[in-house]
Design an enzyme around this catalytic site. Structure first.
Site, PDB file in Angstrom:
ATOM      1  N   TYR A 120      50.306  36.974  46.901  1.00  0.00           N
ATOM      2  CA  TYR A 120      48.840  36.926  46.741  1.00  0.00           C
ATOM      3  C   TYR A 120      48.209  36.022  47.810  1.00  0.00           C
ATOM      4  CZ  TYR A 120      44.308  36.410  44.359  1.00  0.00           C
ATOM      5  OH  TYR A 120      42.966  36.411  44.045  1.00  0.00           O
ATOM      6  N   SER A 150      39.616  34.617  48.381  1.00  0.00           N
ATOM      7  CA  SER A 150      39.994  33.696  47.312  1.00  0.00           C
ATOM      8  C   SER A 150      40.131  32.312  47.922  1.00  0.00           C
ATOM      9  CB  SER A 150      41.344  34.119  46.715  1.00  0.00           C
ATOM     10  OG  SER A 150      41.912  33.064  45.959  1.00  0.00           O
TER      11      SER A 150
HETATM   12  P1  NAD Z   1      39.969  42.223  37.713  1.00  0.00           P
HETATM   13  O1  NAD Z   1      41.397  42.487  37.414  1.00  0.00           O
HETATM   14  O2  NAD Z   1      38.972  42.303  36.620  1.00  0.00           O
HETATM   15  O3  NAD Z   1      39.436  43.156  38.885  1.00  0.00           O
HETATM   16  C1  NAD Z   1      40.230  43.774  39.840  1.00  0.00           C
HETATM   17  C2  NAD Z   1      39.809  45.216  39.895  1.00  0.00           C
HETATM   18  O4  NAD Z   1      40.503  45.852  40.976  1.00  0.00           O
HETATM   19  C3  NAD Z   1      40.154  45.969  38.612  1.00  0.00           C
HETATM   20  O5  NAD Z   1      39.012  46.683  38.164  1.00  0.00           O
HETATM   21  C4  NAD Z   1      41.260  46.916  39.048  1.00  0.00           C
HETATM   22  O6  NAD Z   1      41.239  48.155  38.344  1.00  0.00           O
HETATM   23  C5  NAD Z   1      40.892  47.126  40.511  1.00  0.00           C
HETATM   24  N1  NAD Z   1      42.036  47.622  41.286  1.00  0.00           N
HETATM   25  C6  NAD Z   1      43.310  47.166  41.283  1.00  0.00           C
HETATM   26  N2  NAD Z   1      44.060  47.901  42.104  1.00  0.00           N
HETATM   27  C7  NAD Z   1      43.252  48.826  42.649  1.00  0.00           C
HETATM   28  C8  NAD Z   1      43.438  49.869  43.571  1.00  0.00           C
HETATM   29  N3  NAD Z   1      44.646  50.122  44.118  1.00  0.00           N
HETATM   30  N4  NAD Z   1      42.369  50.638  43.919  1.00  0.00           N
HETATM   31  C9  NAD Z   1      41.148  50.414  43.384  1.00  0.00           C
HETATM   32  N5  NAD Z   1      40.916  49.443  42.485  1.00  0.00           N
HETATM   33  C10 NAD Z   1      41.954  48.666  42.131  1.00  0.00           C
HETATM   34  O7  NAD Z   1      39.952  40.780  38.393  1.00  0.00           O
HETATM   35  P2  NAD Z   1      38.816  40.025  39.211  1.00  0.00           P
HETATM   36  O8  NAD Z   1      39.027  38.593  38.979  1.00  0.00           O
HETATM   37  O9  NAD Z   1      37.481  40.604  38.927  1.00  0.00           O
HETATM   38  O10 NAD Z   1      39.255  40.322  40.718  1.00  0.00           O
HETATM   39  C11 NAD Z   1      38.383  40.859  41.689  1.00  0.00           C
HETATM   40  C12 NAD Z   1      38.722  40.239  43.048  1.00  0.00           C
HETATM   41  O11 NAD Z   1      38.415  38.847  43.024  1.00  0.00           O
HETATM   42  C13 NAD Z   1      40.176  40.358  43.466  1.00  0.00           C
HETATM   43  O12 NAD Z   1      40.251  40.675  44.852  1.00  0.00           O
HETATM   44  C14 NAD Z   1      40.714  38.965  43.226  1.00  0.00           C
HETATM   45  O13 NAD Z   1      41.804  38.666  44.056  1.00  0.00           O
HETATM   46  C15 NAD Z   1      39.493  38.131  43.563  1.00  0.00           C
HETATM   47  N6  NAD Z   1      39.523  36.781  43.006  1.00  0.00           N
HETATM   48  C16 NAD Z   1      39.417  36.553  41.665  1.00  0.00           C
HETATM   49  C17 NAD Z   1      39.440  35.238  41.200  1.00  0.00           C
HETATM   50  C18 NAD Z   1      39.317  34.903  39.747  1.00  0.00           C
HETATM   51  O14 NAD Z   1      39.441  33.720  39.388  1.00  0.00           O
HETATM   52  N7  NAD Z   1      39.075  35.840  38.860  1.00  0.00           N
HETATM   53  C19 NAD Z   1      39.583  34.181  42.093  1.00  0.00           C
HETATM   54  C20 NAD Z   1      39.689  34.445  43.448  1.00  0.00           C
HETATM   55  C21 NAD Z   1      39.654  35.752  43.905  1.00  0.00           C
END
Ligand code: NAD
Length: 290
Positions: free
Chosen positions: A188, A175
């Protein structure tokens, strides 16, 4: 793939109309890939993107099976191979069983995308140990467990020159908060800062084994994890103050970066973080001040 049609306030922003059409060069044909947290958001787009680039895909999920099965069916409908596997990435036994099942199904793995992540936000003095442990457990320990399992499989198999010049590729979903401090989200930001040095340390250690380890660091991407940051016109306008490129990122923006990093086109890249953030890490406040 068309971009997510959901737009803030239900109507397209001026920038949504300008998103590029997404194409995936067939650069990873026949390489089995495992994507954690692939039932939604960035993980789902990445699973579909890797499949478009030719990979066979393990769609990991934790919780309801239906959305993950749906992603697997979408891949099969494109002519690809996919399997949905349940595992909580913070649990060692789950991760061990998932990798065993994946290797049993596809023969091996060439690409592992450690994407699963979550937030448990709180003002610092009220943050509970449970909130801290939950975020570190999934976002950091989960990455450790998956990278370790991937390493064991990549070293067991070694290079299969028919498919890739590398023995394997690990891609950590980090991130911008591996770099930008984030008040109210100390757990986080700490987890993503930890991912950065986990990634670099194992990249250094594994490079002689032809295993590449890199991170993708998204900025603000339109997914369920941060709905409150983009789902109203007011929130979207506020968010744009932090994004010089003046549009929110779409999950496909991240998926394309992952597909490229996983391909031999990126073969000399290891230990790197690719920021995909519309310039969020460029200190946008200094565009007019400072
Ligand atoms: P999201 O909530 O759609 O996806 C996260 C996924 O992780 C979900 O499908 C959830 O079920 C799964 N998950 C959570 N705990 C889990 C576990 N213990 N075991 C297996 N799966 C698990 O959100 P996203 O934005 O798609 O996030 C994906 C990644 O991207 C994350 O690591 C997040 O930190 C990172 N990220 C997202 C953003 C953003 O703006 N959306 C920005 C920076 C980083």
């Amino acid at each position: 793939m068309p971009n997510d049609p959901v737009t803030p306030g239900g109507s397209p922003t001026p920038y949504d109309a300008q998103l590029p059409e997404v194409t995936y060069p067939k650069t990873i044909v026949g390489q089995p890939a495992l994507v954690t947290g692939a039932a939604s958001g960035i993980g789902k787009a990445t699973a579909l993107g890797l499949a478009r680039a030719g990979a066979d895909v393990v769609v990991n999920y934790d919780g309801d099976a239906a959305p993950a099965e749906d992603v697997a069916h979408q891949i099969e409908a494109m002519g690809g191979r996919a399997i949905a596997i349940m595992a909580d990435v913070s649990k060692e036994d789950d991760v061990t069983a998932m990798f065993a099942k994946a290797v049993d199904h596809f023969g091996t793995l060439h690409i592992v995308v450690s994407n699963a992540g979550l937030q448990r936000d709180s003002p610092f003095e009220q943050m509970t140990l449970e909130q801290w442990n939950m975020v570190i457990g999934v976002n950091l320990t989960g990455q450790f467990l998956c990278a370790r399992a991937a390493t064991r499989e990549f070293k067991r198999r070694g290079v299969d020159a028919k498919l890739s010049v590398a023995a394997g590729k690990i891609i950590c979903m980090s991130s911008v908060h591996q770099e930008i401090p984030w008040a109210g989200h100390a757990n986080y930001a700490s987890s993503k800062g930890g991912v950065m040095l986990l990634m670099k340390s194992i990249a250094q250690e594994l490079a002689p084994h032809r295993i590449r380890v890199n991170s993708v660091a998204p900025g603000a991407i339109r997914t369920p994890i941060n709905t409150s940051a983009w789902s109203t016109p007011e929130a979207y306008a506020e968010l744009m103050r932090l994004v010089p490129y003046k549009r929110i990122g779409e999950p496909d923006d991240i998926a394309r970066a992952v597909a490229w990093l996983a391909s031999d086109a990126a073969d000399y890249i290891t230990g790197a973080t690719l920021f995909v953030d519309g310039g969020m890490t460029l200190y946008p406040g200094f565009a007019t001040g400072g």
